[in-house]
Design an enzyme around this catalytic site. Structure first.
Site, PDB file in Angstrom:
ATOM      1  CE  LYS A 180      93.389  -0.905 -15.264  1.00 48.01           C
ATOM      2  NZ  LYS A 180      92.376  -1.632 -14.530  1.00 48.01           N
ATOM      3  CG  ASP A 216      90.503  -1.101 -11.495  1.00 41.67           C
ATOM      4  OD1 ASP A 216      89.574  -0.845 -12.290  1.00 41.67           O
ATOM      5  OD2 ASP A 216      91.701  -1.122 -11.839  1.00 41.67           O
TER       6      ASP A 216
END
Length: 105
Positions: free
Chosen positions: A65, A101
């Site tokens: 990420k 997220d």
């Protein structure tokens, strides 16, 4: 056909292709969503290869990420604020990063 996937290391545990495959089928979308194993050493070249192979984009999971954010040509404000990206989209040869997220929380 639209090609997309999820990249990670390891990636075998991901259920994303089952979930996204269901929605592709349900809505009659001509596309695929695949698990793509990329080691940290192969991350950048692997992402660029996916662009060259015509992928529309990928979801990003551990451990990539932060690397996804650093690789992107364009970064959303949310991804920049969080310091990580969980989605890479491809427009021509440009890679853009977003993070959804936080919406899940």
């Amino acid at each position: 056909m639209i090609k997309a996937g999820v990249i990670g290391w390891p990636i075998e545990q991901s259920k994303s292709p089952i979930i996204h495959g269901h929605w592709l089928d349900k809505h009659g979308i001509d596309g695929s969503y695949e698990k793509i194993a990329l080691s940290p050493d192969d991350f950048e070249s692997g992402v660029r290869d996916l662009v060259a192979q015509g992928y529309a984009g990928v979801n990003v999971t551990v451990p990539h990420k932060e690397a996804a954010l650093a690789l992107a040509d364009t970064v959303s404000d949310r991804a920049a604020a969080i310091g990580a990206a969980n989605t890479l989209g491809y427009a021509e040869s440009e890679i853009y990063a977003v993070n959804s997220d936080v919406l899940g929380f």
